[in-house]
Structure formats: structure tokens, C-alpha cells
Design a protein around this motif. Sequence first.
Motif, short mmCIF file in Angstrom:
data_model
loop_
_atom_site.label_atom_id
_atom_site.label_comp_id
_atom_site.label_asym_id
_atom_site.label_seq_id
_atom_site.Cartn_x
_atom_site.Cartn_y
_atom_site.Cartn_z
N TYR A 112 0.84 -1.19 0.00
CA TYR A 112 0.00 0.00 0.00
C TYR A 112 0.88 1.25 0.00
O TYR A 112 1.73 1.42 0.88
N ASP A 113 0.70 2.10 -0.99
CA ASP A 113 1.47 3.34 -1.11
C ASP A 113 0.80 4.41 -0.25
O ASP A 113 -0.03 5.18 -0.73
N ARG A 114 1.15 4.46 1.01
CA ARG A 114 0.44 5.32 1.97
C ARG A 114 0.45 6.79 1.58
O ARG A 114 -0.57 7.48 1.69
N ASP A 115 1.60 7.29 1.11
CA ASP A 115 1.72 8.71 0.80
C ASP A 115 1.30 9.03 -0.63
O ASP A 115 1.28 10.22 -1.01
N GLY A 116 1.01 8.00 -1.42
CA GLY A 116 0.54 8.23 -2.78
C GLY A 116 1.55 8.91 -3.68
O GLY A 116 1.18 9.62 -4.62
N GLY A 120 3.90 7.28 -5.45
CA GLY A 120 4.29 6.44 -6.57
C GLY A 120 5.77 6.12 -6.60
O GLY A 120 6.31 5.78 -7.65
N GLN A 121 6.45 6.25 -5.47
CA GLN A 121 7.89 6.03 -5.41
C GLN A 121 8.25 4.84 -4.51
O GLN A 121 9.40 4.67 -4.11
N GLY A 122 7.26 4.04 -4.20
CA GLY A 122 7.52 2.92 -3.32
C GLY A 122 7.97 1.68 -4.08
O GLY A 122 8.60 1.77 -5.13
#
Length: 264
Positions: free
Chosen positions: A172-176, A178-180
Amino acid sequence: MLNSPAHPPRVLGVIPARLASTRLPRKMLLDIAGEPMLAWVYRAARACTVLDSVLIATDSAEIMALAQRYGFPAVFTPEDCASGTDRVRAVAQAIPSDIYVNIQGDEPLLRPEHLQALLEPMLTPREDGQVVEVSTLATPCPPEQFDSPSAVKVVCARDGRALYFSRSPVPYDRDGLGQGVPPLKHLGLYAFRRDMLERFTTLPPSRLEATEKLEQLRLLEHGIDIWVAQTPFDSRGVDTEEDRQAVEAILYAKAAAAAGVAQP
């Protein structure tokens, strides 16, 4: 009754095939781009030079008849096999091999490259000396499939071991931003060493397995490593009529491209 070959294969590909599918009845025999689905899968598997042998394992007289008509090696396995893995185990109890590859019979977009990637962790000695007992396959998850429960996602450790499989969108990309971690889609191919295949099928079903309806979670919940190989080649299983039509369009397009025919 299965007969053991005179020269047992080192790597045996097994295509479990039954007719009693729920969402798309008799799908193994369905015509896709002019051929039964099972024929597409068998020919792709047989084109992989890493496999010493490939056979179809079934409890269906109709599937056996199709195999005989096409000249595909096939064996009868018990009707009460609970899963494809149990059907592969039935083959393993009669035909010795070092490695067994469980090849889903509803994957007509299978490529030899899928199987080569799947087997690489098992056939390449590791620097740390660990022996890979189970391997599976993943590909970059298309953005439009990330939220779909039908597309199983896998999260891996740095060394390639699976940390978890889920139908939910993970990680889940919590901060949104797109760099995870780029999400990976699991492709349902498995390779087992003989002893691990036997162990897996004798383990009791696990809570996570029952919750997600994902058989591979049984291994993780019992502390058994699954090593994940990666491939750039996506695939699409056939579970619905929509899937069948989409896969057929892809196969027709590939055939046209190979023949040099321009697409409209």
C-alpha cells in the motif's frame, strides 16, 4: 495406475486438468483461436527446453481422449484430488523426478520463457548455499489490475523470498507518491522439489489460506520459503467467458503479427 518411465526425468512438467470448473464449465476443452485451451498450454510447456518431460494429469475420460487425439502424454489421477497440487503429487508418487512443475491448464498465454524463469532459482546454485525448495513467478502488475481481487499480488524480500501473497492491493502506497515498491502480480506457476511437494500436500490448510483463498499461503504460514522469480511477460488465466474472448483476441493478434498481417 501410472507407469514409471524407464528414464525418469529430472524436471517434470505436470498440467493438472479437470472438467469440473465452476465459473467456466469444461473450460479445458474450450476452443480458443481454433485450438482447445489445453493444447495451447501443452505446446508452450513442451517448447521449454528446461523441462525434460511434460504430461497432462486428469480424472476425465474426455480430457484423456483429447490428449490421445493430439498425441499428448497423459495419465489418469484420482478423482478426489482437492487441488492441482494434489494432482501433481499423485503423479509424483508414481513417476520419480527431482523437480515437479505445476503448470496451470487454464493459461493459454503461457510462454517457454515463463518456465525458464520459474526454474532458474532451483537450477542455479545460490552463493549462500541455500537450496530452493519451492519457486513461483511474478511480473510487474498492470495499474488497472492492482485493485482487482482476481489479480493476486506478491511482496518479496530483497533476496527474492515471498513475504506475502494477497488479493488486496499490496504494498500500500500510503503517501501516494508512486515512489515505493513496484507492485508485482503473481503468476500461478510453481516448481517443487520432490520432498517439499510431498510435505506441502500433507500440511493442514492454514488460516491465511482459507481467508485469502490462496493455497500458497499454507507454505508461508508453516514457515516454508517460496522463492519468486520475475518475468517481463504477463499472462492471463481463463476463468470466465470474458477472459476467453480476451485471450483469443491476443492469440489471433500474435498469429497475424507472425504472418505479417496488418491489424485493423
